[in-house]
Scaffold this motif. Structure first.
Motif, PDB file in Angstrom:
ATOM      1  N   GLU A   1       0.833  -1.192   0.000  1.00  0.00           N
ATOM      2  CA  GLU A   1       0.000   0.000   0.000  1.00  0.00           C
ATOM      3  C   GLU A   1       0.876   1.254   0.000  1.00  0.00           C
ATOM      4  OE1 GLU A   1      -2.624   2.236   3.279  1.00  0.00           O
ATOM      5  OE2 GLU A   1      -3.214   0.156   2.901  1.00  0.00           O
ATOM      6  N   LYS A   2       1.896   1.267   0.844  1.00  0.00           N
ATOM      7  CA  LYS A   2       2.779   2.421   0.931  1.00  0.00           C
ATOM      8  C   LYS A   2       3.674   2.506  -0.302  1.00  0.00           C
ATOM      9  CE  LYS A   2       6.246   4.651   3.754  1.00  0.00           C
ATOM     10  NZ  LYS A   2       7.264   4.473   4.756  1.00  0.00           N
ATOM     11  N   SER A   3       4.221   1.383  -0.740  1.00  0.00           N
ATOM     12  CA  SER A   3       5.180   1.429  -1.844  1.00  0.00           C
ATOM     13  C   SER A   3       4.529   1.813  -3.166  1.00  0.00           C
ATOM     14  CB  SER A   3       5.914   0.101  -1.978  1.00  0.00           C
ATOM     15  OG  SER A   3       5.023  -0.917  -2.363  1.00  0.00           O
ATOM     16  N   MET A   4       3.236   1.571  -3.329  1.00  0.00           N
ATOM     17  CA  MET A   4       2.590   1.930  -4.587  1.00  0.00           C
ATOM     18  C   MET A   4       2.166   3.393  -4.614  1.00  0.00           C
ATOM     19  SD  MET A   4       3.059  -0.294  -6.765  1.00  0.00           S
ATOM     20  CE  MET A   4       2.142   0.431  -8.100  1.00  0.00           C
ATOM     21  N   ARG A   5       2.640   4.175  -3.659  1.00  0.00           N
ATOM     22  CA  ARG A   5       2.406   5.617  -3.733  1.00  0.00           C
ATOM     23  C   ARG A   5       3.709   6.346  -4.057  1.00  0.00           C
ATOM     24  NH1 ARG A   5       3.243   9.148   0.405  1.00  0.00           N
ATOM     25  NH2 ARG A   5       4.490   8.324   2.077  1.00  0.00           N
ATOM     26  N   ILE A   6       4.787   5.569  -4.278  1.00  0.00           N
ATOM     27  CA  ILE A   6       6.104   6.130  -4.561  1.00  0.00           C
ATOM     28  C   ILE A   6       6.517   5.716  -5.975  1.00  0.00           C
ATOM     29  CG2 ILE A   6       8.536   6.108  -3.889  1.00  0.00           C
ATOM     30  CD1 ILE A   6       7.550   5.324  -1.044  1.00  0.00           C
ATOM     31  N   PHE A   7       6.932   6.710  -6.762  1.00  0.00           N
ATOM     32  CA  PHE A   7       7.341   6.449  -8.136  1.00  0.00           C
ATOM     33  C   PHE A   7       8.646   7.177  -8.411  1.00  0.00           C
ATOM     34  CE2 PHE A   7       2.848   5.982  -7.791  1.00  0.00           C
ATOM     35  CZ  PHE A   7       2.575   4.822  -8.491  1.00  0.00           C
ATOM     36  N   SER A   8       9.584   6.500  -9.050  1.00  0.00           N
ATOM     37  CA  SER A   8      10.877   7.089  -9.379  1.00  0.00           C
ATOM     38  C   SER A   8      10.979   7.297 -10.879  1.00  0.00           C
ATOM     39  CB  SER A   8      12.015   6.172  -8.920  1.00  0.00           C
ATOM     40  OG  SER A   8      11.976   5.994  -7.528  1.00  0.00           O
ATOM     41  N   PHE A   9      11.138   8.545 -11.288  1.00  0.00           N
ATOM     42  CA  PHE A   9      11.356   8.875 -12.691  1.00  0.00           C
ATOM     43  C   PHE A   9      12.863   8.857 -12.915  1.00  0.00           C
ATOM     44  CE2 PHE A   9       7.117  10.146 -12.072  1.00  0.00           C
ATOM     45  CZ  PHE A   9       6.502  10.391 -13.292  1.00  0.00           C
ATOM     46  N   VAL A  10      13.329   7.958 -13.771  1.00  0.00           N
ATOM     47  CA  VAL A  10      14.763   7.785 -13.985  1.00  0.00           C
ATOM     48  C   VAL A  10      15.086   7.855 -15.477  1.00  0.00           C
ATOM     49  CG1 VAL A  10      14.979   6.359 -11.905  1.00  0.00           C
ATOM     50  CG2 VAL A  10      14.693   5.258 -14.111  1.00  0.00           C
ATOM     51  N   ALA A  11      16.354   8.104 -15.770  1.00  0.00           N
ATOM     52  CA  ALA A  11      16.827   8.127 -17.153  1.00  0.00           C
ATOM     53  C   ALA A  11      18.283   7.724 -17.164  1.00  0.00           C
ATOM     54  CB  ALA A  11      16.655   9.519 -17.756  1.00  0.00           C
ATOM     55  N   ALA A  12      18.750   7.320 -18.325  1.00  0.00           N
ATOM     56  CA  ALA A  12      20.146   6.919 -18.465  1.00  0.00           C
ATOM     57  C   ALA A  12      21.088   8.101 -18.281  1.00  0.00           C
ATOM     58  CB  ALA A  12      20.375   6.266 -19.826  1.00  0.00           C
ATOM     59  N   SER A  13      20.612   9.320 -18.594  1.00  0.00           N
ATOM     60  CA  SER A  13      21.478  10.495 -18.500  1.00  0.00           C
ATOM     61  C   SER A  13      20.654  11.753 -18.277  1.00  0.00           C
ATOM     62  CB  SER A  13      22.307  10.622 -19.777  1.00  0.00           C
ATOM     63  OG  SER A  13      21.434  10.770 -20.883  1.00  0.00           O
ATOM     64  N   SER A  14      21.344  12.853 -18.090  1.00  0.00           N
ATOM     65  CA  SER A  14      20.695  14.154 -17.917  1.00  0.00           C
ATOM     66  C   SER A  14      20.058  14.617 -19.222  1.00  0.00           C
ATOM     67  CB  SER A  14      21.714  15.198 -17.474  1.00  0.00           C
ATOM     68  OG  SER A  14      22.303  14.814 -16.261  1.00  0.00           O
TER      69      SER A  14
ATOM     70  N   ASP B   1      11.723   9.308   2.457  1.00  0.00           N
ATOM     71  CA  ASP B   1      10.278   9.232   2.282  1.00  0.00           C
ATOM     72  C   ASP B   1       9.528   9.578   3.568  1.00  0.00           C
ATOM     73  OD1 ASP B   1      10.538   8.577  -0.395  1.00  0.00           O
ATOM     74  OD2 ASP B   1      10.434   6.414  -0.030  1.00  0.00           O
ATOM     75  N   LEU B   2      10.175   9.415   4.725  1.00  0.00           N
ATOM     76  CA  LEU B   2       9.536   9.779   5.995  1.00  0.00           C
ATOM     77  C   LEU B   2       9.199  11.271   6.037  1.00  0.00           C
ATOM     78  CD1 LEU B   2      11.676   7.714   8.535  1.00  0.00           C
ATOM     79  CD2 LEU B   2       9.342   7.236   7.747  1.00  0.00           C
ATOM     80  N   PHE B   3       9.999  12.095   5.351  1.00  0.00           N
ATOM     81  CA  PHE B   3       9.717  13.529   5.294  1.00  0.00           C
ATOM     82  C   PHE B   3       8.452  13.815   4.499  1.00  0.00           C
ATOM     83  CE2 PHE B   3      14.355  13.751   6.102  1.00  0.00           C
ATOM     84  CZ  PHE B   3      14.321  14.522   7.258  1.00  0.00           C
ATOM     85  N   ALA B   4       8.010  12.858   3.704  1.00  0.00           N
ATOM     86  CA  ALA B   4       6.840  13.048   2.850  1.00  0.00           C
ATOM     87  C   ALA B   4       5.675  12.167   3.292  1.00  0.00           C
ATOM     88  CB  ALA B   4       7.219  12.744   1.404  1.00  0.00           C
ATOM     89  N   ALA B   5       5.626  11.837   4.571  1.00  0.00           N
ATOM     90  CA  ALA B   5       4.594  10.927   5.073  1.00  0.00           C
ATOM     91  C   ALA B   5       3.188  11.521   5.002  1.00  0.00           C
ATOM     92  CB  ALA B   5       4.924  10.516   6.509  1.00  0.00           C
ATOM     93  N   ASP B   6       3.079  12.834   4.866  1.00  0.00           N
ATOM     94  CA  ASP B   6       1.764  13.478   4.878  1.00  0.00           C
ATOM     95  C   ASP B   6       1.194  13.734   3.483  1.00  0.00           C
ATOM     96  OD1 ASP B   6       3.663  15.382   4.200  1.00  0.00           O
ATOM     97  OD2 ASP B   6       2.686  16.994   5.316  1.00  0.00           O
ATOM     98  N   VAL B   7       1.732  13.075   2.462  1.00  0.00           N
ATOM     99  CA  VAL B   7       1.239  13.286   1.102  1.00  0.00           C
ATOM    100  C   VAL B   7       0.660  11.990   0.530  1.00  0.00           C
ATOM    101  CG1 VAL B   7       2.903  15.146   0.684  1.00  0.00           C
ATOM    102  CG2 VAL B   7       3.453  12.809  -0.035  1.00  0.00           C
ATOM    103  N   ASP B   8      -0.040  12.134  -0.589  1.00  0.00           N
ATOM    104  CA  ASP B   8      -0.651  10.970  -1.243  1.00  0.00           C
ATOM    105  C   ASP B   8       0.338  10.241  -2.143  1.00  0.00           C
ATOM    106  OD1 ASP B   8      -3.370  11.488  -0.277  1.00  0.00           O
ATOM    107  OD2 ASP B   8      -3.304  13.237  -1.594  1.00  0.00           O
ATOM    108  N   ILE B   9       1.161  11.002  -2.858  1.00  0.00           N
ATOM    109  CA  ILE B   9       2.080  10.424  -3.843  1.00  0.00           C
ATOM    110  C   ILE B   9       3.451  11.054  -3.666  1.00  0.00           C
ATOM    111  CG2 ILE B   9       2.598  10.257  -6.330  1.00  0.00           C
ATOM    112  CD1 ILE B   9      -0.461  10.261  -6.799  1.00  0.00           C
ATOM    113  N   VAL B  10       4.492  10.227  -3.723  1.00  0.00           N
ATOM    114  CA  VAL B  10       5.868  10.702  -3.660  1.00  0.00           C
ATOM    115  C   VAL B  10       6.516  10.397  -5.001  1.00  0.00           C
ATOM    116  CG1 VAL B  10       8.110  10.499  -2.519  1.00  0.00           C
ATOM    117  CG2 VAL B  10       6.008  10.244  -1.171  1.00  0.00           C
TER     118      VAL B  10
END
Length: 172
Positions: A4-17, A93-102
């Motif tokens: 439940e908690k992990s599906m509110r966190i999403f990482s946008f990543v790329a191979a480079s800048s 992520d503890l700093f963002a505990a009060d939001v819906d999506i991280v």
């Protein structure tokens, strides 16, 4: 960490800048917040950053040796803390505990629920997700045959819908 908690966190990543991560995240955050969702963004600044400006009080406190400086204004706060070691994403992520999506920007290897952003000419020859089945989605400016959802780089609405669907949160 529970699903439940992990599906509110999403990482946008790329191979480079310069792949378009920040621009895409900015658009997705606008869309999600317009729907009444609270969103936090945690950015990995691999080359470092300087929030303080020389001469400002917070800078002076840091220069004086303060280990932690917290800036508090009427509608926002900032925490500046010297680090002995890099905190884990779970700690951050503890700093963002009060939001819906991280949303994490960067954290290519440590990211949770990774969404790859691929832009021709900036991200190498081929998306990382073609060789790594752990990615949730691909956002790119060119078509690729992938077994995961693929969104056009300009389809921030589709990416936002995907995130909301994955979280199970309803649009408000």
């Amino acid at each position: 960490m529970g699903n439940e908690k992990s599906m509110r966190i999403f990482s946008f990543v790329a191979a480079s800048s310069n792949s378009g991560k920040t621009t895409l995240i900015e658009k997705v955050v606008r869309i999600l917040t317009a729907r009444g969702l609270r969103v936090a963004v945690i950015k990995h600044a691999s080359k470092g950053f300087d929030l303080d400006q020389p001469g400002k009080d917070s800078w002076r406190f840091q220069q004086a040796g303060a280990h932690t400086v917290i800036l508090l204004g009427p509608d926002r706060m900032a925490l500046i803390k010297k680090l002995d070691e890099t905190p884990s994403l779970d700690d951050l992520d503890l700093f963002a505990a009060d939001v819906d999506i991280v949303i994490h920007e960067g954290f290519k290897k440590a990211g949770t629920n990774r969404i790859e952003v691929f832009r021709r000419g900036a991200s190498g020859d081929r998306p990382l997700c073609l060789d790594d089945g752990s990615y949730l989605a691909l956002v790119s400016d060119q078509p690729f045959s992938v077994a995961i959802p693929r969104f056009d780089l300009n389809d921030a609405e589709g990416v936002a819908d995907f995130i909301v669907q994955k979280t199970g949160l309803s649009r408000r």
